[in-house]
Scaffold this motif. Structure first.
Motif, PDB file in Angstrom:
ATOM      1  N   VAL A  97      -2.727  -1.405 -14.570  1.00  0.00           N
ATOM      2  CA  VAL A  97      -2.774  -1.918 -13.196  1.00  0.00           C
ATOM      3  C   VAL A  97      -2.252  -3.349 -13.143  1.00  0.00           C
ATOM      4  CG1 VAL A  97      -4.322  -2.638 -11.336  1.00  0.00           C
ATOM      5  CG2 VAL A  97      -4.633  -0.407 -12.424  1.00  0.00           C
ATOM      6  N   HIS A 144       0.835  -1.201   0.000  1.00  0.00           N
ATOM      7  CA  HIS A 144       0.000   0.000   0.000  1.00  0.00           C
ATOM      8  C   HIS A 144       0.872   1.256   0.000  1.00  0.00           C
ATOM      9  CE1 HIS A 144      -3.711  -2.141   0.278  1.00  0.00           C
ATOM     10  NE2 HIS A 144      -3.465  -2.649   1.487  1.00  0.00           N
ATOM     11  N   VAL A 204       4.824  -4.293  -7.859  1.00  0.00           N
ATOM     12  CA  VAL A 204       4.584  -3.792  -6.504  1.00  0.00           C
ATOM     13  C   VAL A 204       4.635  -4.939  -5.494  1.00  0.00           C
ATOM     14  CG1 VAL A 204       2.896  -2.697  -4.974  1.00  0.00           C
ATOM     15  CG2 VAL A 204       3.247  -1.811  -7.293  1.00  0.00           C
ATOM     16  N   GLN A 241       1.311   6.647  -6.939  1.00  0.00           N
ATOM     17  CA  GLN A 241       0.201   7.532  -7.288  1.00  0.00           C
ATOM     18  C   GLN A 241       0.553   8.998  -7.058  1.00  0.00           C
ATOM     19  OE1 GLN A 241      -2.952   5.975  -4.874  1.00  0.00           O
ATOM     20  NE2 GLN A 241      -3.406   4.279  -6.274  1.00  0.00           N
ATOM     21  N   ARG A 250       0.966  -4.298 -10.877  1.00  0.00           N
ATOM     22  CA  ARG A 250       0.713  -5.048  -9.644  1.00  0.00           C
ATOM     23  C   ARG A 250       1.812  -6.061  -9.309  1.00  0.00           C
ATOM     24  NH1 ARG A 250      -4.221  -6.897 -10.432  1.00  0.00           N
ATOM     25  NH2 ARG A 250      -5.284  -5.355  -9.136  1.00  0.00           N
ATOM     26  N   ALA A 256       2.308   1.686  -3.514  1.00  0.00           N
ATOM     27  CA  ALA A 256       1.256   2.144  -4.432  1.00  0.00           C
ATOM     28  C   ALA A 256       0.951   3.621  -4.201  1.00  0.00           C
ATOM     29  CB  ALA A 256       0.002   1.304  -4.235  1.00  0.00           C
TER      30      ALA A 256
END
Length: 521
Positions: A478, A441, A485, A448, A482, A444
Motif C-alpha cells: 500500500v 478513489h 496513485v 482493486q 499510494r 484505486a
C-alpha cells in the motif's frame, strides 16, 4: 460626483520633465518594486528550509507568506491617501526604507513570532511600492513616452514572479535562507537614495489638491474586510467552502466591505477614491487586471506545483524551466510598446488576452510525462502575451484619469490584480485537491478490480501487478502504490485548473466590447 476628464494636453514643460533624472529616478522606483514582488516568490521556494531552521509547526508555515500578502493587500488601496499626505517621492523613500529595514529584521529573526512581525512590515511597505510606480508613469512623464515607462514597470512587475523560483532555489542551495532577505538590503538602499536625490522637486501630486484627513472607521472596515477575505480564501481549500470558519470569514468580508464602500462613497474626503469606478474604462480596466492576476498568478503556481509534485524536480530545476516565460516576455516587450502607441487599445487588449488564453489552454492536456520540451510552446505563448495583457489595460484604466486621481486609481487597479491572484489560488487549490481525491478513489477502485492498463499507466510494473492481482495488499505494498496513485490523480486535476484559468481569460474578452473609444485611440 467627481467629473472624469482627461489630463491636460502635453505641454513643453511636461516634455522637459522627461529628462535623464526622471528616467533614472523612475528606474530606481522600479528596482524597489521589483525587489518587493521578487521577495514573495523567492521565499516560497524555501519555506521548508525556513520551517526546519526555526522549528515552525508545519500547519503554521503558510503564515510566512500569508502575513506578507495580507499586509500587502491592505496597503495597496491606501496608496492614494498616503500619496496625498506625504507626496509620491517621500512616500516611496519611506516605504522602500521600511521594506529594507524589515528585510534585515527577517534575516536576523530567530523565532517564528519575530519573523511574522517583520513579514507584516515587509508586506505593508512593499504593497505601497507597486501602485506608486504605476502612478509615477502618468505623473512624471508626458503621454508620448508613457508606453515605454509602463513597459519598464510592467517588465519588473511580471518578471519577478518568473525568475523568483530559480533565484530562491539558487540562493538557498548556495548560501542559507537568511540571504533570501539580505539580498534586498543593498538594492533597497540604492532605490531609496536614488529616488530621494533624483526626483527632488518633481512631485506633482502635492500641488494638485489639498491633503485628506484619515477616516479611522473606514480604515478599520477596509482592513478587517481585506484581511478576512485573504484568510478566508487561504483556508477555504483545506477546510472546505461550506465550513463555518470560512463562511464566517467571508461574511465578515462582505459586511465590512459593504460598510466601507457606503461610508467611503458618501465621504467628503474619502480614504480611497472609489468614484474612479464611475469611469467606465477604468472599471473595465480593473476587470482585466483581476483576470490577469487570476491567470498569471495561477500559472506561476501551477507550473512549480506540477513540476515539483508530479515530475519530482527541485527548486532550481523548476526555476530553469520557468525561465522560458520570462525570456519570451522580454523579447515581446518592444513589440508590445510599438503596438501600444499605434493600435486601438481595445483590440490590442483582446489580442493579448486571447493569446494568453491559448497558452493556458495548451497546458490543460499535460500527462505525467510532460516536462521541459512539451512546456516550451505554452510558456512562449504566455510570455509573449503578458505585456499585451498589461500595457493596454493600464492605459485604459489610468491614462484618462485626472492627475489628482491617478494615485488612487493605481491603488485600486493593482488591488484588483492582487485580489484576482488570491481568488485564483484559492479556487485552483479547491479544484486540484477536491478532484484529486475523487480521481484517486477511482484509480484505486480500478486497481482493486484488476485493471492492468490502469496499473501500467500509473507506473506499476506489469509482472508485479499480475503477481499481486486478486490478493489483498499488505501495508508495504500500500505504501509503495499510494504515491503512484496520488501522482496520477494530480495530473488531470492540474489540467482542470489550467482549463479553468484559460476559460476565465476567454470570458473576460467580452468586456472589450464595453470599452468606450476615445478620440485619441
Amino acid at each position: 460626483m467627481v467629473q472624469m476628464t482627461a489630463p491636460p494636453a502635453t505641454t513643453s514643460t511636461d516634455t522637459q520633465m522627461a529628462g535623464v533624472r526622471e528616467w533614472l529616478g523612475f528606474t530606481c522606483m522600479c528596482l524597489g518594486m521589483f525587489m518587493a514582488i521578487l521577495d514573495i516568490q523567492i521565499v516560497a521556494t524555501s519555506l521548508p528550509t525556513i520551517q526546519a531552521a526555526l522549528k515552525i509547526p508545519v500547519d503554521r508555515m503558510v503564515w510566512i507568506q500569508t502575513a506578507y500578502l495580507t499586509a500587502e493587500i491592505v496597503a495597496i488601496p491606501l496608496t492614494g491617501f498616503l500619496t496625498d499626505r506625504l507626496g509620491m517621492r517621500r512616500l516611496f523613500v519611506i516605504a522602500v526604507s521600511l521594506f529594507t529595514l524589515a528585510s534585515l529584521g527577517c534575516a536576523l529573526s530567530g523565532s517564528f513570532e519575530s519573523l511574522i512581525l517583520w513579514r507584516v512590515l515587509q508586506g505593508f511597505s512593499g504593497g505601497t511600492l507597486i501602485p506608486i510606480v504605476f502612478s509615477a508613469v502618468f505623473l512624471l512623464f508626458p503621454e508620448r513616452v508613457q508606453g515605454l515607462a509602463t513597459t519598464i514597470a510592467g517588465v519588473a512587475a511580471v518578471l519577478a514572479p518568473t525568475i523568483g523560483p530559480i533565484v530562491g532555489g539558487w540562493v538557498t542551495q548556495s548560501f542559507s535562507w537568511h540571504w533570501l532577505f539580505r539580498i534586498n538590503i543593498l538594492p533597497g538602499i540604492a532605490a531609496a537614495l536614488g529616488v530621494a536625490l533624483l526626483l527632488r522637486g518633481r512631485d506633482p501630486v502635492e500641488q494638485d489638491r489639498p491633503r485628506r484627513r484619515i477616516d479611522i472607521l473606514a480604515l478599520l472596515l477596509m482592513a478587517i474586510s481585506l484581511v478576512a477575505l485573504q484568510i478566508g480564501l487561504k483556508d477555504a481549500p483545506g477546510y472546505g467552502w461550506g465550513n463555518a470558519h470560512v463562511v464566517v470569514l467571508l461574511a465578515i468580508f462582505l459586511l465590512c466591505g459593504a460598510g466601507f464602500v457606503v461610508r467611503t462613497w458618501r465621504a467628503a474626503e474619502p480614504l480611497v477614491e472609489l468614484r474612479c469606478m464611475a469611469d467606465r474604462n477604468f472599471a473595465i480596466g480593473c476587470v482585466f487586471s483581476f483576470a490577469l492576476g487570476f491567470s498569471l498568478l495561477g500559472s506561476t503556481y501551477l507550473m512549480p506545483f506540477f513540476l515539483g509534485l508530479v515530475r519530482g524536480h527541485g527548486a532550481l530545476r523548476i526555476g530553469e524551466i520557468m525561465l522560458v516565460t520570462g525570456i519570451a516576455q522580454l523579447l515581446a516587450a518592444p513589440i508590445a510598446v510599438y503596438a501600444e502607441r499605434r493600435v486601438d487599445p481595445r483590440w490590442l487588449t483582446a489580442f493579448g488576452f486571447a493569446l494568453f488564453a491559448v497558452g493556458l489552454l495548451l497546458s490543460s492536456g499535460q500527462t505525467a510525462h510532460t516536462d521541459f520540451h512539451a512546456m516550451i510552446v505554452p510558456q512562449v505563448i504566455r510570455g509573449a502575451a503578458i505585456m499585451f495583457c498589461l500595457l493596454p489595460p493600464t492605459r485604459m484604466a489610468l491614462g484618462r484619469l485626472p492627475k489628482n486621481l491617478v494615485a488612487d486609481g493605481s491603488g485600486l487597479f493593482n488591488l484588483m490584480r492582487n485580489l484576482g491572484g488570491a481568488v485564483g489560488l484559492a479556487l485552483i487549490d479547491t479544484v486540484i485537491f477536491s478532484h484529486a481525491a475523487s480521481e484517486g478513489h477511482r484509480i484505486a477502485a480500478r486497481l482493486q478490480a484488476g485493471d492492468l492498463d490502469t496499473a501500467l499507466k500509473i507506473g506499476i510494473p506489469r509482472d508485479a501487478f499480475l503477481e499481486q492481482r486478486g490478493q489483498p495488499l499488505d501495508d508495504f505494498a500500500v505504501e509503495l502504490v499510494r504515491p503512484l496513485v496520488e501522482k496520477a490523480a494530480l495530473v488531470p486535476s492540474v489540467n482542470i485548473a489550467w482549463l479553468m484559468c484559460g476559460l476565465l481569460t476567454v470570458v473576460t474578452l467580452i468586456a472589450v466590447f464595453w470599452v468606450r473609444r476615445t478620440p485619441e485611440d
